[in-house]
Design a protein around this motif. Sequence first.
Motif, short mmCIF file in Angstrom:
data_model
loop_
_atom_site.label_atom_id
_atom_site.label_comp_id
_atom_site.label_asym_id
_atom_site.label_seq_id
_atom_site.Cartn_x
_atom_site.Cartn_y
_atom_site.Cartn_z
N GLN A 48 -4.82 -7.79 3.23
CA GLN A 48 -4.88 -6.35 3.17
C GLN A 48 -4.94 -5.77 4.56
O GLN A 48 -4.19 -4.91 4.94
N GLY A 49 -5.88 -6.35 5.26
CA GLY A 49 -6.05 -5.84 6.62
C GLY A 49 -4.82 -6.14 7.45
O GLY A 49 -4.29 -5.30 8.14
N ARG A 50 -4.37 -7.37 7.26
CA ARG A 50 -3.27 -7.76 8.14
C ARG A 50 -2.01 -6.98 7.85
O ARG A 50 -1.27 -6.62 8.74
N ILE A 51 -1.79 -6.80 6.61
CA ILE A 51 -0.56 -6.07 6.28
C ILE A 51 -0.59 -4.71 6.92
O ILE A 51 0.39 -4.23 7.45
N GLN A 52 -1.71 -4.13 6.85
CA GLN A 52 -1.78 -2.79 7.41
C GLN A 52 -1.46 -2.82 8.89
O GLN A 52 -0.66 -2.05 9.39
N THR A 53 -2.08 -3.78 9.56
CA THR A 53 -1.86 -3.77 11.01
C THR A 53 -0.45 -4.18 11.35
O THR A 53 0.20 -3.57 12.19
N VAL B 59 6.47 -3.46 -11.62
CA VAL B 59 5.31 -4.02 -10.94
C VAL B 59 4.67 -2.93 -10.11
O VAL B 59 5.36 -2.20 -9.40
N ALA B 60 3.38 -2.86 -10.18
CA ALA B 60 2.69 -1.89 -9.35
C ALA B 60 2.60 -2.45 -7.95
O ALA B 60 1.99 -3.48 -7.72
N VAL B 61 3.23 -1.77 -7.07
CA VAL B 61 3.31 -2.32 -5.73
C VAL B 61 2.40 -1.60 -4.76
O VAL B 61 1.88 -2.15 -3.82
N LYS C 297 1.15 1.33 4.31
CA LYS C 297 -0.09 2.12 4.29
C LYS C 297 -0.58 2.26 2.87
O LYS C 297 -1.75 2.48 2.62
N LYS C 298 0.37 2.16 1.95
CA LYS C 298 -0.07 2.36 0.57
C LYS C 298 -0.36 1.04 -0.12
O LYS C 298 -0.66 1.02 -1.30
N CYS C 299 -0.25 -0.02 0.61
CA CYS C 299 -0.45 -1.32 -0.03
C CYS C 299 -1.92 -1.55 -0.28
O CYS C 299 -2.74 -1.31 0.58
N PHE C 300 -2.17 -2.06 -1.44
CA PHE C 300 -3.57 -2.11 -1.84
C PHE C 300 -3.70 -3.15 -2.93
O PHE C 300 -2.91 -3.22 -3.83
N LEU C 301 -4.72 -3.96 -2.80
CA LEU C 301 -4.92 -4.97 -3.83
C LEU C 301 -6.32 -4.89 -4.37
O LEU C 301 -7.28 -4.95 -3.62
#
Lengths: 605, 175
Positions: free
Chosen positions: A40-45, A148-150, B74-78
Amino acid sequence: MNMQQVVFPKSSANGFGRQRGDREVGARLENKMQLGKSNQGRIQTTGALAVGKTVGNESFSRDRLVYLTTCLIGHPVEVHVKSGSIYTGIFHATDAENDFGIILKMARLIKDGTLCGYKATTEFVSKAPSKILIIPDKELVQIIAKDVAVTRDGFASEPQNEKHQEILIDSAISQSRHVEVERELEPWVPDEDDLQCPELENIFDGPWNRNWDQFETNQKLFGVKSTFNEELYTTKLERGPQTRELEKEAMRIAREIEGEDTQDLHLAEERGVDLHDDFDIDEEMRYSSVYRGRGVDDSGYEEDEDILLDSHNIETFGDSYDSLSRSTDGVRMPSSSSLVDDAPSSQAAISEDLNCSRPNDQARQLASELPSKSFSVSDSESRIRDKLLGEHGGSSDGNEFPEKQSPSEDLQLSKSVDSGSLLNDKIDGSDKARRSANPTNSPSNALSKVSEKPNSSGKLSEGPASSKATASGGFGLSPSSSMGSLSSEKSTLNPHAKEFKLNPNAKSFTPSQTPVRPLSPVSDGSFYYQTQMSPLPHMHMPVSFGIGPSFPGHQPVIFNPQVAPIQSPQAYFHPNGPQYGQQMVLGQRQVVYYQPEMQYKGRDY
Amino acid sequence: MEGEEFAVGCFLSIKTTLGDEFEGQIISFDRLSNILVLQEGLESGPRRNIRLLKANHIKEFSLLRQDEDPLDVKKCFLDLTSLQAREDSAIRQAEADSERLGVGVTSEAQTLFDALSKTLPVRWDKTVIVVMNEVRVSSPYLPESVSGGTPAANERVRKVLEFERKRMQTRGTSQ
């Protein structure tokens, strides 16, 4: 084929946890989860830092892959494999550490690639679903998932859907998704040659009025001799010299009544008067007996009858409420509950059934002001009922009769106090009255309890007491009832009584295991139940409601849906998931209510 | 496969070795596992059709156009708990469903089963439809294949079966 079908024992909640016999996979899955979390964190960065759109950065693309496969968890997917077979199942996990083999749960083969030729779908033979299916990476061709909820929004909208699916609505139970499209409904018209339905109303008409005599027919067909005597069922008609005049008089009165002007839809319908022109009325409004509140113009009699009743009250009892002596504070369950006979000996402070004994006037006042449903019907009520309350359905029950009671009676008045809010006006009076009246009464905490029980006390009709039930008839105020109307009524309550203040800190009553309740005044709190109270012991003693003179105290019982999970052999209960199945089981339990012990003060009528 | 062509956001038209053809937009391509993640359909709403394709099964492809990254990080969320919950409820649902599905039966038989189950209590016993625990309908699920039960029950099941078949026929022909 290289498919491995592994049947694992049904694991507990955590699908990501270790599974017996496959620690490796488990470990990998855990790692994947770690990855997932940290991603999560990494994707954001990385997203923020993404340079251009190339995928040169491996971990960036790997992250995305992991993210997306995580999004698939729990989602139904279709997996194509090298052999051409297609499996469908619930995506469970992927082996992110290595090569992304995947694991499906409840997978089914829907197309068998190994078969030559293509079988027509109608002939396709189904296979049993496998609990867990592992598809190694080598076999994998593609995974297809729809809807799919992305992103965050997608996820947000999902839980609601899931929750809704868990609630078993009728159509789910009846599997009506297999029903084809609804057909066009047409109103029924009788066939040409159907016999005209015989008049059902004029049952007491002589046979010469109709061309059908049931008794005769029965005799003929079945040889049954009738013993029907009309006079057993109705007042004997004196056919003497006065008959003619009496009949004429009766006809006149009947015509008068029937000819009266009415705004009531139901009465109008009966009389054949067509009131429907003005407004848009559907069948529900025309034929339903559901009382929808004062605002709805279903009956024209509301105002009248209230005023009428009020005046009755005042006539009979005067304005004072001092005779409120015996009160026990009744805070009652929102619905129904008839009057409970027994005297309130202060234990009354129970949320469910707080009955205050008190002469009828107050009851009446409140009754008249509470047009909402009440249930216990007593015979006496029928008197007023005919004329005024016909249209009110349940509400009529709440109204009592002025003629009847003598002030010496102790009518237990059950009123429900909805979290303080709705009834404040009306309760004030009564509460004040009660308080001032009786020092021996249970202390104020009685009133402070707010009864929350939703479904309550449906049938607290006591047998013997039902006739006494007149007074309170049910102050079964369901929260949805038109409590608002109360505030509009003029208050005839005791202005000197102390104001009701909700005491949220009042102690809650926790029933003990002993069946005998102490006779001391209940100062230890109210019988205020919330269905979510977990520390409550689970008592399921069925309670009988008929209150006789020597009714022993008994345990309060609540309907608590949150009991420990019940293992049923068929259904799969997920300990952490919603317990819908269990509620189904519990639904069969009786809902029982607490009935406080009341001393029977010998009302005699 | 060159990195350029598998850039995120590209629209590709792909033919797989199994014969599938489709178009999609690249969300990601992971070299290590050789998996191409595509999004089908044009909406970039919260829910999309996702396809994971092993790149070694791409028979041929062509680049249609290049577009922006369809995934807004930015909208990615798990939310793992809700994912887990979703999975569990899906499994529950599937298990319940599987009770109703016959194993080794044709879809026609399944349709009949479903139709019967609307009004009668039915269950599968291998490939036999058992109605009300007494009447059995075996392959080929014709009114003649109904056996067992009281005459009344038997008759009733037959009638329903006939009716269903008739309905299936008319539905089939009208469509």
